[in-house]
Design a protein around this motif. Structure first.
Motif, PDB file in Angstrom:
ATOM      1  N   LYS A  47       0.818  -1.215   0.000  1.00  0.00           N
ATOM      2  CA  LYS A  47       0.000   0.000   0.000  1.00  0.00           C
ATOM      3  C   LYS A  47       0.854   1.269   0.000  1.00  0.00           C
ATOM      4  CE  LYS A  47      -3.971  -2.119   2.163  1.00  0.00           C
ATOM      5  NZ  LYS A  47      -4.883  -2.131   3.285  1.00  0.00           N
ATOM      6  N   GLY A  48       2.157   1.128  -0.140  1.00  0.00           N
ATOM      7  CA  GLY A  48       3.024   2.294  -0.217  1.00  0.00           C
ATOM      8  C   GLY A  48       3.513   2.806   1.121  1.00  0.00           C
ATOM      9  N   ARG A  49       3.278   2.056   2.199  1.00  0.00           N
ATOM     10  CA  ARG A  49       3.787   2.465   3.509  1.00  0.00           C
ATOM     11  C   ARG A  49       5.122   1.779   3.750  1.00  0.00           C
ATOM     12  NH1 ARG A  49      -1.796   1.282   5.087  1.00  0.00           N
ATOM     13  NH2 ARG A  49      -0.952  -0.748   5.561  1.00  0.00           N
ATOM     14  N   VAL A  50       5.971   2.462   4.497  1.00  0.00           N
ATOM     15  CA  VAL A  50       7.283   1.911   4.819  1.00  0.00           C
ATOM     16  C   VAL A  50       7.516   2.012   6.319  1.00  0.00           C
ATOM     17  CG1 VAL A  50       8.290   2.454   2.575  1.00  0.00           C
ATOM     18  CG2 VAL A  50       8.448   4.108   4.404  1.00  0.00           C
ATOM     19  N   GLU A  51       8.386   1.156   6.806  1.00  0.00           N
ATOM     20  CA  GLU A  51       8.796   1.225   8.203  1.00  0.00           C
ATOM     21  C   GLU A  51      10.269   1.603   8.213  1.00  0.00           C
ATOM     22  OE1 GLU A  51       8.305  -1.266  12.339  1.00  0.00           O
ATOM     23  OE2 GLU A  51       8.164  -2.330  10.449  1.00  0.00           O
ATOM     24  N   VAL A  52      10.579   2.626   8.998  1.00  0.00           N
ATOM     25  CA  VAL A  52      11.935   3.186   9.042  1.00  0.00           C
ATOM     26  C   VAL A  52      12.419   3.168  10.484  1.00  0.00           C
ATOM     27  CG1 VAL A  52      13.330   5.229   8.547  1.00  0.00           C
ATOM     28  CG2 VAL A  52      11.373   4.702   7.108  1.00  0.00           C
ATOM     29  N   LEU A  53      13.695   2.832  10.661  1.00  0.00           N
ATOM     30  CA  LEU A  53      14.336   2.907  11.967  1.00  0.00           C
ATOM     31  C   LEU A  53      15.132   4.205  11.963  1.00  0.00           C
ATOM     32  CD1 LEU A  53      14.805   1.423  14.652  1.00  0.00           C
ATOM     33  CD2 LEU A  53      16.832   0.393  13.604  1.00  0.00           C
ATOM     34  N   LEU A  54      14.601   5.226  12.675  1.00  0.00           N
ATOM     35  CA  LEU A  54      15.195   6.568  12.663  1.00  0.00           C
ATOM     36  C   LEU A  54      16.262   6.701  13.740  1.00  0.00           C
ATOM     37  CD1 LEU A  54      11.940   8.666  12.242  1.00  0.00           C
ATOM     38  CD2 LEU A  54      13.643   8.163  10.493  1.00  0.00           C
ATOM     39  N   ASP A  55      17.350   7.388  13.384  1.00  0.00           N
ATOM     40  CA  ASP A  55      18.420   7.699  14.328  1.00  0.00           C
ATOM     41  C   ASP A  55      18.111   9.053  14.955  1.00  0.00           C
ATOM     42  OD1 ASP A  55      19.777   5.406  13.436  1.00  0.00           O
ATOM     43  OD2 ASP A  55      20.752   6.549  11.829  1.00  0.00           O
TER      44      ASP A  55
END
Length: 179
Positions: free
Chosen positions: A151-159
């Motif tokens: 669906k165009g969503r992403v999961e990001v691990l932010l610093d």
């Protein structure tokens, strides 16, 4: 080339791709009947996970619900016959003629089809890529892309500044490569 109920014809002189509006949940039926009549069609499919009666299953559905593509030469073919095909509501029209799809769109979609007939979404990113958020409350933050969904969503691990990391789910459209 045959693609799960869809046929792609080499672009012959005068042939263009057009959009067919189908009846609800009748994309495959319309594609099958149009193929029996000799029309070259393309029905892009994607995999979706659905939950029903306490079961989770993966199903193949149309990328564009209620739409498929047909290759026609409107100056030569009897294109009005498409409207009378089982499962078809009508061709998408511009005044009194079918409205052509922009050149290269169907070919680009067809190039993304896996051997099993399903389109593999290519978002331009892969898990593990370094990305930067360009919108939202965390705009400017850099992190590692963990996953993408259909669906165009992403999961990001932010610093974060203090060395901590936080997981965030965002739309793919708010990312850019962190070069």
């Amino acid at each position: 080339m045959r693609l799960w109920g869809a046929v792609l014809r080499d672009s012959a002189a005068g042939h263009r791709w057009y959009v067919v509006h189908t009846l609800p949940n009748r994309e495959s039926l319309a594609c099958m009947h149009m193929g029996r009549q000799g029309w070259a069609t393309f029905l892009p499919l994607v995999e979706r996970t659905r939950r029903h009666a306490r079961r989770i299953e993966t199903v193949r559905v149309a990328l564009f619900p209620r739409y498929l593509f047909v290759s026609l030469d409107v100056t030569r073919d009897r294109w009005r016959a498409v409207n009378g095909t089982t499962g078809v509501a009508s061709l998408v029209m511009a005044r009194d003629r079918p409205s052509p799809v922009p050149d290269g769109l169907v070919e680009t979609l067809a190039a993304a089809v896996r051997p099993d007939g399903v389109i593999e979404p290519d978002y331009g990113y892969q898990p593990g890529d370094r990305v930067r958020l360009i919108a939202g409350p965390m705009a400017g933050s850099v992190g590692e892309l963990l996953s993408l969904d259909a669906k165009g969503r992403v999961e990001v691990l932010l610093d974060l500044l203090n060395g901590n990391t936080v997981r965030a789910r965002v739309a793919r459209t708010v990312l850019q490569p962190a070069g």
